[in-house]
Design a protein around this motif. Structure first.
Motif, PDB file in Angstrom:
ATOM      1  N   LEU A   1       0.889  -1.306  -0.049  1.00  0.00           N
ATOM      2  CA  LEU A   1       0.076   0.030  -0.208  1.00  0.00           C
ATOM      3  C   LEU A   1       0.885   1.306   0.035  1.00  0.00           C
ATOM      4  CD1 LEU A   1      -3.036  -1.011   1.868  1.00  0.00           C
ATOM      5  CD2 LEU A   1      -2.826  -0.806  -0.464  1.00  0.00           C
ATOM      6  N   VAL A   2       1.763   1.360   0.645  1.00  0.00           N
ATOM      7  CA  VAL A   2       2.937   2.421   0.809  1.00  0.00           C
ATOM      8  C   VAL A   2       3.408   2.644  -0.592  1.00  0.00           C
ATOM      9  CG1 VAL A   2       5.105   3.299   1.587  1.00  0.00           C
ATOM     10  CG2 VAL A   2       3.333   2.554   3.514  1.00  0.00           C
ATOM     11  N   LEU A   3       3.977   1.655  -1.101  1.00  0.00           N
ATOM     12  CA  LEU A   3       4.811   1.572  -2.320  1.00  0.00           C
ATOM     13  C   LEU A   3       3.751   1.997  -3.492  1.00  0.00           C
ATOM     14  CD1 LEU A   3       7.438   1.185  -3.945  1.00  0.00           C
ATOM     15  CD2 LEU A   3       6.786  -1.374  -4.266  1.00  0.00           C
ATOM     16  N   GLY A   4       2.529   1.504  -3.550  1.00  0.00           N
ATOM     17  CA  GLY A   4       1.664   1.366  -4.686  1.00  0.00           C
ATOM     18  C   GLY A   4       1.101   2.951  -4.687  1.00  0.00           C
ATOM     19  N   ASN A   5       0.684   3.434  -3.378  1.00  0.00           N
ATOM     20  CA  ASN A   5       0.196   4.868  -3.355  1.00  0.00           C
ATOM     21  C   ASN A   5       1.291   5.864  -3.631  1.00  0.00           C
ATOM     22  OD1 ASN A   5      -2.707   4.955  -2.657  1.00  0.00           O
ATOM     23  ND2 ASN A   5      -1.919   3.372  -0.908  1.00  0.00           N
ATOM     24  N   ALA A   6       2.551   5.568  -3.336  1.00  0.00           N
ATOM     25  CA  ALA A   6       3.716   6.430  -3.534  1.00  0.00           C
ATOM     26  C   ALA A   6       3.780   6.509  -4.978  1.00  0.00           C
ATOM     27  CB  ALA A   6       4.944   5.951  -2.901  1.00  0.00           C
ATOM     28  N   LEU A   7       3.644   5.406  -5.921  1.00  0.00           N
ATOM     29  CA  LEU A   7       3.638   5.609  -6.993  1.00  0.00           C
ATOM     30  C   LEU A   7       2.480   6.202  -8.064  1.00  0.00           C
ATOM     31  CD1 LEU A   7       4.814   1.757  -7.960  1.00  0.00           C
ATOM     32  CD2 LEU A   7       6.145   3.700  -8.309  1.00  0.00           C
ATOM     33  N   VAL A   8       1.449   5.888  -7.422  1.00  0.00           N
ATOM     34  CA  VAL A   8       0.183   6.676  -7.940  1.00  0.00           C
ATOM     35  C   VAL A   8       0.343   8.145  -7.657  1.00  0.00           C
ATOM     36  CG1 VAL A   8      -2.214   6.940  -7.595  1.00  0.00           C
ATOM     37  CG2 VAL A   8      -1.277   4.548  -7.880  1.00  0.00           C
ATOM     38  N   SER A   9       0.926   8.527  -6.392  1.00  0.00           N
ATOM     39  CA  SER A   9       0.595  10.002  -6.114  1.00  0.00           C
ATOM     40  C   SER A   9       2.054  10.624  -6.311  1.00  0.00           C
ATOM     41  CB  SER A   9       0.552  10.027  -4.400  1.00  0.00           C
ATOM     42  OG  SER A   9      -0.490   9.562  -4.200  1.00  0.00           O
ATOM     43  N   ASN A  10       2.839   9.772  -7.011  1.00  0.00           N
ATOM     44  CA  ASN A  10       4.289  10.143  -7.359  1.00  0.00           C
ATOM     45  C   ASN A  10       4.938  11.166  -6.201  1.00  0.00           C
ATOM     46  OD1 ASN A  10       6.403  10.426  -9.145  1.00  0.00           O
ATOM     47  ND2 ASN A  10       5.526  12.229 -10.248  1.00  0.00           N
ATOM     48  N   VAL A  11       5.012  10.381  -5.008  1.00  0.00           N
ATOM     49  CA  VAL A  11       5.862  10.896  -4.046  1.00  0.00           C
ATOM     50  C   VAL A  11       6.700   9.881  -3.707  1.00  0.00           C
ATOM     51  CG1 VAL A  11       4.036  12.629  -3.213  1.00  0.00           C
ATOM     52  CG2 VAL A  11       4.134  10.122  -2.294  1.00  0.00           C
ATOM     53  N   SER A  12       7.688  10.245  -2.831  1.00  0.00           N
ATOM     54  CA  SER A  12       8.567   9.227  -2.268  1.00  0.00           C
ATOM     55  C   SER A  12       7.950   8.248  -1.258  1.00  0.00           C
ATOM     56  CB  SER A  12       9.903   9.766  -1.184  1.00  0.00           C
ATOM     57  OG  SER A  12       9.234  10.327  -0.279  1.00  0.00           O
ATOM     58  N   VAL A  13       8.553   7.023  -0.947  1.00  0.00           N
ATOM     59  CA  VAL A  13       8.123   6.128  -0.077  1.00  0.00           C
ATOM     60  C   VAL A  13       8.006   6.584   1.369  1.00  0.00           C
ATOM     61  CG1 VAL A  13       8.425   3.735   0.893  1.00  0.00           C
ATOM     62  CG2 VAL A  13       8.520   4.033  -1.550  1.00  0.00           C
ATOM     63  N   VAL A  14       9.195   7.269   1.668  1.00  0.00           N
ATOM     64  CA  VAL A  14       9.124   7.907   3.080  1.00  0.00           C
ATOM     65  C   VAL A  14       8.046   9.025   3.205  1.00  0.00           C
ATOM     66  CG1 VAL A  14      10.590   9.458   4.443  1.00  0.00           C
ATOM     67  CG2 VAL A  14      11.546   7.444   3.157  1.00  0.00           C
ATOM     68  N   GLN A  15       7.768   9.799   1.943  1.00  0.00           N
ATOM     69  CA  GLN A  15       6.784  10.746   2.058  1.00  0.00           C
ATOM     70  C   GLN A  15       5.367  10.036   2.221  1.00  0.00           C
ATOM     71  OE1 GLN A  15       7.152  13.985   2.406  1.00  0.00           O
ATOM     72  NE2 GLN A  15       4.921  14.026   2.986  1.00  0.00           N
ATOM     73  N   GLN A  16       5.087   9.083   1.625  1.00  0.00           N
ATOM     74  CA  GLN A  16       3.949   8.175   1.440  1.00  0.00           C
ATOM     75  C   GLN A  16       3.776   7.613   2.935  1.00  0.00           C
ATOM     76  OE1 GLN A  16       1.601   8.189  -1.077  1.00  0.00           O
ATOM     77  NE2 GLN A  16       0.371   7.283   0.813  1.00  0.00           N
ATOM     78  N   THR A  17       4.682   7.108   3.590  1.00  0.00           N
ATOM     79  CA  THR A  17       4.574   6.531   4.954  1.00  0.00           C
ATOM     80  C   THR A  17       4.158   7.605   5.862  1.00  0.00           C
ATOM     81  OG1 THR A  17       6.210   5.037   4.257  1.00  0.00           O
ATOM     82  CG2 THR A  17       5.914   5.257   6.602  1.00  0.00           C
ATOM     83  N   LEU A  18       4.838   8.740   5.467  1.00  0.00           N
ATOM     84  CA  LEU A  18       4.629   9.748   6.668  1.00  0.00           C
ATOM     85  C   LEU A  18       3.151  10.428   6.431  1.00  0.00           C
ATOM     86  CD1 LEU A  18       7.766  11.833   6.484  1.00  0.00           C
ATOM     87  CD2 LEU A  18       6.981  10.643   8.358  1.00  0.00           C
ATOM     88  N   ASP A  19       2.598  10.520   5.189  1.00  0.00           N
ATOM     89  CA  ASP A  19       1.316  10.730   5.144  1.00  0.00           C
ATOM     90  C   ASP A  19       0.143   9.876   5.541  1.00  0.00           C
ATOM     91  OD1 ASP A  19       2.008  12.963   3.396  1.00  0.00           O
ATOM     92  OD2 ASP A  19       1.357  12.163   1.223  1.00  0.00           O
ATOM     93  N   PHE A  20       0.688   8.621   5.499  1.00  0.00           N
ATOM     94  CA  PHE A  20      -0.296   7.661   5.999  1.00  0.00           C
ATOM     95  C   PHE A  20      -0.213   7.800   7.434  1.00  0.00           C
ATOM     96  CE2 PHE A  20      -0.020   4.400   2.522  1.00  0.00           C
ATOM     97  CZ  PHE A  20      -1.476   4.763   1.894  1.00  0.00           C
ATOM     98  N   TRP A  21       1.067   7.960   8.014  1.00  0.00           N
ATOM     99  CA  TRP A  21       1.110   8.054   9.596  1.00  0.00           C
ATOM    100  C   TRP A  21       0.425   9.303  10.118  1.00  0.00           C
ATOM    101  CZ3 TRP A  21       3.729   5.543  13.729  1.00  0.00           C
ATOM    102  CH2 TRP A  21       3.846   6.064  14.691  1.00  0.00           C
ATOM    103  N   ASN A  22       0.337  10.477   9.259  1.00  0.00           N
ATOM    104  CA  ASN A  22      -0.362  11.679   9.943  1.00  0.00           C
ATOM    105  C   ASN A  22      -1.730  11.898   9.153  1.00  0.00           C
ATOM    106  OD1 ASN A  22       1.978  12.829  10.935  1.00  0.00           O
ATOM    107  ND2 ASN A  22       2.725  13.316   9.093  1.00  0.00           N
ATOM    108  N   ALA A  23      -2.286  10.958   8.383  1.00  0.00           N
ATOM    109  CA  ALA A  23      -3.402  10.812   7.693  1.00  0.00           C
ATOM    110  C   ALA A  23      -4.746  10.953   8.895  1.00  0.00           C
ATOM    111  CB  ALA A  23      -3.699   9.395   7.047  1.00  0.00           C
TER     112      ALA A  23
END
Lengths: 468, 179
Positions: free
Chosen positions: A123-145
């Motif tokens: 989910l982190v990798l897939g969403n990072a690819l879809v949203s075109n952000v880094s994996v770290v950024q995507q993880t933080l996005d989920f964490w802060n969601a």
């Protein structure tokens, strides 16, 4: 000390045909239970596809998300099944057996963790690819969601801790009490994972068949824990109120403990079964011990025969008459329920004599159809007097083998081993018999090897491995 | 587990997945057909009503989830503009997400996208409503700014974003709008 009388309740000897039919039914039921793991895994995948899951596989990022979701679904399914397996559900205890249910529970631990890790990564990798952000950024996005996602993260971390601690404890690196405390966080892991399944995943999306399945699975797994792990023991103990009635020292460091209680006719521990016993003294109440009963159920008392092993069992000798006991059980299928033949061989080593004595008292058999083999290292076998008396009254053959084992692979004493003896020296036509074996694990492994070497089918060899 | 049981279990496992897959494929095909039908209906009724672009220009509310009011009325006028697009209101295809359908209509006026109205959005549960009420206005602003369906996804609303963009694109395709 006045001798104890054991009330006798002899039952009719079952025919070979009846035992064979029962064996078939039991195996069918067991296979049905075990097939539930692959079948429910397939079901959650099927529900995912039925709900339009195939539409994830159009682009690579979506496919990564899709695979992550599927891993999460199968992982959650296994996770919930693990709760059911460890919940002491009577049907599972009776059919699969306590030790194998727990072994299955243990086996599922690592695959479940791997699947949940795959879920997270997908989910982190897939969403990072879809949203075109880094994996770290995507993880933080989920964490802060939001709060739900934060709980899911905590649940994920908790699951890693629980599984790692169980792998470590298998190597005996953690004390049982510490492991158990950590293991209890499994409940928190489950509860914390629930909110994000409602808000972020489609697990409970309205109008889907998946919603019905998942709701049912959550109800069944939480329900079985609440009812069978907590409810039933509570009710049983409040109703029967077990108390230590008598303590006999039968050998240095070995005691027979008699428990009385109200209406024990309705709380039967079948011969060969075991319970978790908690002696309610300030020092001992925090630890439950798995002990087999050493007498068939008789409605008057429950009897345990216990040897001092380690620090806690040593203290059992100081158990006083009048001590209240909290019990859970009966567990295990080392009982007449798994018998497959009219001819039975009972083999005990050391304190394994306790359940073997109960089985000798309980198993209905024609005279001469039961053979008892007692192994002891350098002392007299435990419970020998009682077993000898029972053997006499039931017409069972009794063989005692004393002496230390050789260092090589054998269950026999050194002298017998040196003479090249094996099971055929004690049992004629070993393939026609059922075997109940109980004793130290390595010794019993040698017995099983000996039996297998003489073509005794595995389904005729019964043993219980204590597991926690 | 005994060998026959293992075979039965294996077969049952495969059959269950296969059934799920087929049900899913059937549903997806049905969705696709339903979408085509909706599109066809809107073309059929194209000349009966005449919804003008400016009336819905200001209506950027994301809360209009009823597809009934003006959804079936894509109007076409034959005025040609700098673009090849034909002026009027175009209903986009419905895109299914796991949380419900997404569908928009696009108003083309003066050779430009002047309004995007959300006819329905995923609202199977409270969380979806919350996510979409946040995401839809952002997506709308992006589309109007870019004059195209190729816009950035709104974070934490990936599925809604994809469905929204697809629906906008299908409406633009119907209009022959190329920007």
């Amino acid at each position: 000390m006045n001798p104890v009388t054991f009330p006798r309740h002899r039952r009719a000897v079952p025919s070979a045909a009846a035992l064979a039919t029962r064996r078939n039914h039991r195996y069918t039921a067991k296979d049905a239970w075990e097939s539930l793991i692959p079948i429910t895994s397939a079901l959650v995948i099927a529900l995912f596809f039925a709900d339009g899951g195939a539409s994830y596989f159009g682009t690579v990022p979506d496919a990564v998300i899709g695979i992550g979701i599927m891993a999460g679904l199968v992982g959650t399914n296994l996770f919930l099944i693990m709760f059911v397996l460890a919940a002491r559900v009577p049907a599972i205890e009776r059919i699969v057996g306590h030790d194998r249910a727990i072994a299955l529970h243990n086996t599922l631990g690592k695959p479940t963790l791997y699947l949940i890790v795959a879920h997270f990564v997908g989910l982190v990798l897939g969403n990072a690819l879809v949203s075109n952000v880094s994996v770290v950024q995507q993880t933080l996005d989920f964490w802060n969601a939001d709060e739900d996602m934060l709980k899911a993260f905590l649940s994920f971390i908790g699951m890693i801790v629980v599984v790692i601690s169980s792998i470590v404890v298998a190597r005996k690196a953690l004390p049982y009490a510490v492991w158990h405390a950590i293991h209890l966080t499994s409940y928190a892991v489950m509860v914390l994972s629930i909110p994000h399944q409602f808000s972020w995943s489609g697990l409970f999306a309205e109008g889907t068949a998946a919603r019905v399945y998942w709701a049912a699975l959550f109800v069944v797994s939480i329900g079985s824990v609440v009812i069978f792990r907590f409810g039933v023991p509570l009710v049983k103990n409040l109703r029967h109120r077990l108390v230590v009635q008598r303590v006999d020292t039968i050998a240095p460091g070995v005691v027979s403990v008699y428990l009385s209680g109200r209406n024990l006719r309705s709380w039967r521990f079948p011969a060969g079964s075991f319970g978790q016993w908690r002696f309610l003294t300030p020092a001992l109440m925090w630890e439950a011990h798995p002990f087999s009963v050493s007498a068939a159920p008789n409605g008057d008392f429950i009897r345990l025969t216990v040897r001092a092993l380690g620090d806690n069992s040593t203290r059992n000798q100081k158990i006083r008459v009048g001590t209240r006991v909290w019990a859970e059980g009966p567990y295990g299928v080392f009982t007449s329920a798994v018998r497959t033949s009219p001819k039975v061989v009972l083999i005990a080593a050391g304190i394994g004599a306790a359940p073997i004595r109960a089985l000798l008292e309980d198993l209905p058999a024609h005279r001469g159809d039961i053979t008892v083999i007692l192994r002891a290292s350098d002392s007299e076998p435990y419970l020998l007097d009682e077993i000898r008396a029972l053997a006499k009254s039931t017409g069972a053959r009794l063989v005692t083998l004393s002496g230390r084992r050789p260092n090589t692979a054998s269950w026999l004493p050194h002298e017998e081993w040196a003479n090249g003896e094996n099971i055929t020296h004690y049992v004629s036509r070993p393939r026609d018999c059922d075997y109940y074996i109980c004793g130290p694990t390595d010794c019993m492994e040698h017995v099983r090897t000996d039996l297998a070497a003489h073509k005794v089918p595995a389904h005729a060899v019964h043993y219980e491995e204590f597991a926690w | 587990m005994r060998t026959p049981s293992a075979f039965v279990t294996g077969a049952a496992t495969a059959a269950i997945v296969a059934i799920g897959w087929n049900v899913g494929q059937a549903a997806l095909t049905a969705d696709a057909q339903a979408t085509v039908t909706t599109a066809a209906e809107s073309t059929d009724t194209a000349d009966s009503t005449n919804t003008t672009a400016d009336t819905s220009n200001a209506d950027v509310s994301a809360s209009d989830s009823s597809a009934s009011s003006s959804s079936a009325s894509a109007s076409e006028t034959t005025t040609s503009t700098t673009s090849n697009a034909i002026e009027g209101t175009y209903v986009g295809d419905t895109y299914q997400t796991r949380w419900g359908p997404m569908q928009v209509q696009v108003v083309i006026s003066g050779g430009a996208i002047t309004a995007v109205e959300t006819l329905q959005y995923p609202a199977n549960d409270g969380k979806s409503v919350e996510i979409n009420q946040r995401a839809v206005p952002i997506l709308l602003a992006e589309v109007l700014e870019a004059q195209s369906a190729s816009v950035t996804n709104v974070s934490r609303a990936t599925y809604s974003s994809e469905a929204y963009k697809n629906s906008v694109q299908s409406a633009l395709d119907a209009a022959g709008f190329t920007g």
